[in-house]
Motif scaffolding. Sequence first.
Motif, PDB file in Angstrom:
ATOM      1  N   GLU A 181       0.832  -1.207   0.000  1.00 51.81           N
ATOM      2  CA  GLU A 181       0.000   0.000   0.000  1.00 51.81           C
ATOM      3  C   GLU A 181       0.868   1.260   0.000  1.00 51.81           C
ATOM      4  O   GLU A 181       0.581   2.213  -0.728  1.00 51.81           O
ATOM      5  CB  GLU A 181      -0.923   0.012   1.218  1.00 51.81           C
ATOM      6  CG  GLU A 181      -2.022  -1.007   1.161  1.00 51.81           C
ATOM      7  CD  GLU A 181      -2.844  -1.064   2.441  1.00 51.81           C
ATOM      8  OE1 GLU A 181      -2.638  -0.212   3.337  1.00 51.81           O
ATOM      9  OE2 GLU A 181      -3.693  -1.962   2.550  1.00 51.81           O
ATOM     10  N   TYR A 182       1.910   1.261   0.819  1.00 52.29           N
ATOM     11  CA  TYR A 182       2.801   2.419   0.870  1.00 52.29           C
ATOM     12  C   TYR A 182       3.532   2.606  -0.455  1.00 52.29           C
ATOM     13  O   TYR A 182       3.701   3.729  -0.919  1.00 52.29           O
ATOM     14  CB  TYR A 182       3.815   2.282   2.013  1.00 52.29           C
ATOM     15  CG  TYR A 182       3.216   2.539   3.377  1.00 52.29           C
ATOM     16  CD1 TYR A 182       2.543   3.718   3.667  1.00 52.29           C
ATOM     17  CD2 TYR A 182       3.336   1.603   4.390  1.00 52.29           C
ATOM     18  CE1 TYR A 182       1.996   3.954   4.915  1.00 52.29           C
ATOM     19  CE2 TYR A 182       2.795   1.831   5.646  1.00 52.29           C
ATOM     20  CZ  TYR A 182       2.123   3.006   5.902  1.00 52.29           C
ATOM     21  OH  TYR A 182       1.591   3.244   7.141  1.00 52.29           O
ATOM     22  N   ARG A 183       3.967   1.525  -1.069  1.00 51.07           N
ATOM     23  CA  ARG A 183       4.651   1.630  -2.359  1.00 51.07           C
ATOM     24  C   ARG A 183       3.717   2.161  -3.441  1.00 51.07           C
ATOM     25  O   ARG A 183       4.126   2.954  -4.296  1.00 51.07           O
ATOM     26  CB  ARG A 183       5.228   0.281  -2.772  1.00 51.07           C
ATOM     27  CG  ARG A 183       6.478  -0.066  -1.987  1.00 51.07           C
ATOM     28  CD  ARG A 183       7.084  -1.350  -2.434  1.00 51.07           C
ATOM     29  NE  ARG A 183       8.405  -1.536  -1.819  1.00 51.07           N
ATOM     30  CZ  ARG A 183       9.033  -2.683  -1.753  1.00 51.07           C
ATOM     31  NH1 ARG A 183       8.494  -3.768  -2.264  1.00 51.07           N
ATOM     32  NH2 ARG A 183      10.214  -2.759  -1.182  1.00 51.07           N
ATOM     33  N   ALA A 184       2.454   1.740  -3.412  1.00 50.10           N
ATOM     34  CA  ALA A 184       1.480   2.229  -4.389  1.00 50.10           C
ATOM     35  C   ALA A 184       1.222   3.725  -4.176  1.00 50.10           C
ATOM     36  O   ALA A 184       1.134   4.493  -5.148  1.00 50.10           O
ATOM     37  CB  ALA A 184       0.174   1.449  -4.268  1.00 50.10           C
ATOM     38  N   GLU A 185       1.120   4.126  -2.917  1.00 47.15           N
ATOM     39  CA  GLU A 185       0.901   5.542  -2.622  1.00 47.15           C
ATOM     40  C   GLU A 185       2.100   6.385  -3.069  1.00 47.15           C
ATOM     41  O   GLU A 185       1.940   7.478  -3.614  1.00 47.15           O
ATOM     42  CB  GLU A 185       0.649   5.748  -1.130  1.00 47.15           C
ATOM     43  CG  GLU A 185       0.308   7.173  -0.781  1.00 47.15           C
ATOM     44  CD  GLU A 185       0.009   7.386   0.687  1.00 47.15           C
ATOM     45  OE1 GLU A 185      -0.153   8.560   1.059  1.00 47.15           O
ATOM     46  OE2 GLU A 185      -0.040   6.399   1.452  1.00 47.15           O
ATOM     47  N   LEU A 186       3.307   5.870  -2.847  1.00 45.68           N
ATOM     48  CA  LEU A 186       4.511   6.576  -3.279  1.00 45.68           C
ATOM     49  C   LEU A 186       4.526   6.729  -4.791  1.00 45.68           C
ATOM     50  O   LEU A 186       4.859   7.799  -5.318  1.00 45.68           O
ATOM     51  CB  LEU A 186       5.764   5.839  -2.793  1.00 45.68           C
ATOM     52  CG  LEU A 186       7.107   6.457  -3.155  1.00 45.68           C
ATOM     53  CD1 LEU A 186       7.248   7.850  -2.540  1.00 45.68           C
ATOM     54  CD2 LEU A 186       8.243   5.555  -2.691  1.00 45.68           C
ATOM     55  N   LEU A 187       4.151   5.699  -5.493  1.00 44.27           N
ATOM     56  CA  LEU A 187       4.091   5.749  -6.949  1.00 44.27           C
ATOM     57  C   LEU A 187       3.095   6.809  -7.417  1.00 44.27           C
ATOM     58  O   LEU A 187       3.379   7.583  -8.340  1.00 44.27           O
ATOM     59  CB  LEU A 187       3.709   4.371  -7.505  1.00 44.27           C
ATOM     60  CG  LEU A 187       3.721   4.214  -9.008  1.00 44.27           C
ATOM     61  CD1 LEU A 187       5.133   4.390  -9.548  1.00 44.27           C
ATOM     62  CD2 LEU A 187       3.172   2.858  -9.391  1.00 44.27           C
TER      63      LEU A 187
ATOM     64  N   LYS B 279       8.602  12.067   1.373  1.00 39.55           N
ATOM     65  CA  LYS B 279       9.663  11.733   2.315  1.00 39.55           C
ATOM     66  C   LYS B 279       9.122  10.855   3.450  1.00 39.55           C
ATOM     67  O   LYS B 279       9.751   9.873   3.846  1.00 39.55           O
ATOM     68  CB  LYS B 279      10.270  13.011   2.881  1.00 39.55           C
ATOM     69  CG  LYS B 279      11.440  12.798   3.799  1.00 39.55           C
ATOM     70  CD  LYS B 279      12.015  14.136   4.224  1.00 39.55           C
ATOM     71  CE  LYS B 279      13.198  13.960   5.134  1.00 39.55           C
ATOM     72  NZ  LYS B 279      13.759  15.271   5.546  1.00 39.55           N
ATOM     73  N   GLU B 280       7.932  11.179   3.945  1.00 39.23           N
ATOM     74  CA  GLU B 280       7.315  10.387   5.010  1.00 39.23           C
ATOM     75  C   GLU B 280       7.027   8.964   4.544  1.00 39.23           C
ATOM     76  O   GLU B 280       7.257   8.004   5.279  1.00 39.23           O
ATOM     77  CB  GLU B 280       6.015  11.047   5.463  1.00 39.23           C
ATOM     78  CG  GLU B 280       6.195  12.348   6.190  1.00 39.23           C
ATOM     79  CD  GLU B 280       4.869  13.003   6.531  1.00 39.23           C
ATOM     80  OE1 GLU B 280       3.802  12.439   6.208  1.00 39.23           O
ATOM     81  OE2 GLU B 280       4.901  14.089   7.111  1.00 39.23           O
ATOM     82  N   ILE B 281       6.535   8.829   3.334  1.00 38.55           N
ATOM     83  CA  ILE B 281       6.217   7.507   2.790  1.00 38.55           C
ATOM     84  C   ILE B 281       7.489   6.687   2.631  1.00 38.55           C
ATOM     85  O   ILE B 281       7.523   5.502   2.976  1.00 38.55           O
ATOM     86  CB  ILE B 281       5.464   7.628   1.444  1.00 38.55           C
ATOM     87  CG1 ILE B 281       4.114   8.301   1.650  1.00 38.55           C
ATOM     88  CG2 ILE B 281       5.270   6.252   0.818  1.00 38.55           C
ATOM     89  CD1 ILE B 281       3.426   8.708   0.359  1.00 38.55           C
ATOM     90  N   ARG B 282       8.542   7.314   2.102  1.00 43.33           N
ATOM     91  CA  ARG B 282       9.812   6.598   1.932  1.00 43.33           C
ATOM     92  C   ARG B 282      10.344   6.101   3.268  1.00 43.33           C
ATOM     93  O   ARG B 282      10.842   4.975   3.376  1.00 43.33           O
ATOM     94  CB  ARG B 282      10.839   7.510   1.262  1.00 43.33           C
ATOM     95  CG  ARG B 282      10.556   7.750  -0.199  1.00 43.33           C
ATOM     96  CD  ARG B 282      11.575   8.651  -0.858  1.00 43.33           C
ATOM     97  NE  ARG B 282      12.906   8.072  -0.730  1.00 43.33           N
ATOM     98  CZ  ARG B 282      14.005   8.786  -0.488  1.00 43.33           C
ATOM     99  NH1 ARG B 282      13.935  10.087  -0.336  1.00 43.33           N
ATOM    100  NH2 ARG B 282      15.166   8.196  -0.415  1.00 43.33           N
ATOM    101  N   ARG B 283      10.252   6.928   4.292  1.00 42.41           N
ATOM    102  CA  ARG B 283      10.726   6.529   5.619  1.00 42.41           C
ATOM    103  C   ARG B 283       9.882   5.384   6.189  1.00 42.41           C
ATOM    104  O   ARG B 283      10.413   4.470   6.821  1.00 42.41           O
ATOM    105  CB  ARG B 283      10.698   7.706   6.572  1.00 42.41           C
ATOM    106  CG  ARG B 283      11.806   8.681   6.325  1.00 42.41           C
ATOM    107  CD  ARG B 283      11.795   9.773   7.342  1.00 42.41           C
ATOM    108  NE  ARG B 283      12.952  10.632   7.158  1.00 42.41           N
ATOM    109  CZ  ARG B 283      13.205  11.708   7.880  1.00 42.41           C
ATOM    110  NH1 ARG B 283      12.380  12.053   8.845  1.00 42.41           N
ATOM    111  NH2 ARG B 283      14.274  12.437   7.658  1.00 42.41           N
ATOM    112  N   THR B 284       8.584   5.439   5.964  1.00 40.59           N
ATOM    113  CA  THR B 284       7.717   4.373   6.471  1.00 40.59           C
ATOM    114  C   THR B 284       7.993   3.061   5.743  1.00 40.59           C
ATOM    115  O   THR B 284       7.967   1.994   6.358  1.00 40.59           O
ATOM    116  CB  THR B 284       6.240   4.780   6.329  1.00 40.59           C
ATOM    117  OG1 THR B 284       6.041   6.016   7.002  1.00 40.59           O
ATOM    118  CG2 THR B 284       5.331   3.725   6.933  1.00 40.59           C
ATOM    119  N   ILE B 285       8.273   3.131   4.450  1.00 41.13           N
ATOM    120  CA  ILE B 285       8.647   1.926   3.704  1.00 41.13           C
ATOM    121  C   ILE B 285       9.925   1.343   4.285  1.00 41.13           C
ATOM    122  O   ILE B 285      10.027   0.130   4.503  1.00 41.13           O
ATOM    123  CB  ILE B 285       8.801   2.240   2.198  1.00 41.13           C
ATOM    124  CG1 ILE B 285       7.432   2.513   1.573  1.00 41.13           C
ATOM    125  CG2 ILE B 285       9.498   1.091   1.469  1.00 41.13           C
ATOM    126  CD1 ILE B 285       7.482   3.043   0.152  1.00 41.13           C
ATOM    127  N   ALA B 286      10.890   2.194   4.576  1.00 37.41           N
ATOM    128  CA  ALA B 286      12.151   1.727   5.155  1.00 37.41           C
ATOM    129  C   ALA B 286      11.921   1.102   6.526  1.00 37.41           C
ATOM    130  O   ALA B 286      12.502   0.059   6.850  1.00 37.41           O
ATOM    131  CB  ALA B 286      13.140   2.874   5.254  1.00 37.41           C
TER     132      ALA B 286
END
Length: 69
Positions: free
Chosen positions: A23-29, A48-55
Amino acid sequence: MPIAKMKDIRKWSSEELEKKLEEYRAELLEQRALQASGGAIENPGRIKEIRRTIARTLTVINEKKKTPE
């Protein structure tokens, strides 16, 4: 989707971690596509927030794989 903290992410099951990661990757896309098309992003810091949450999510997934249960 709100950004999750480490203490919340660690409570999730393995299946839930994988689901949230997708879900986070789709939102980032979506956010990156909107930015690339020249559209106005509501919150520029969201990427930036999404990337950090994915990490964070990937970190917990790897921790669970390494520790024997």
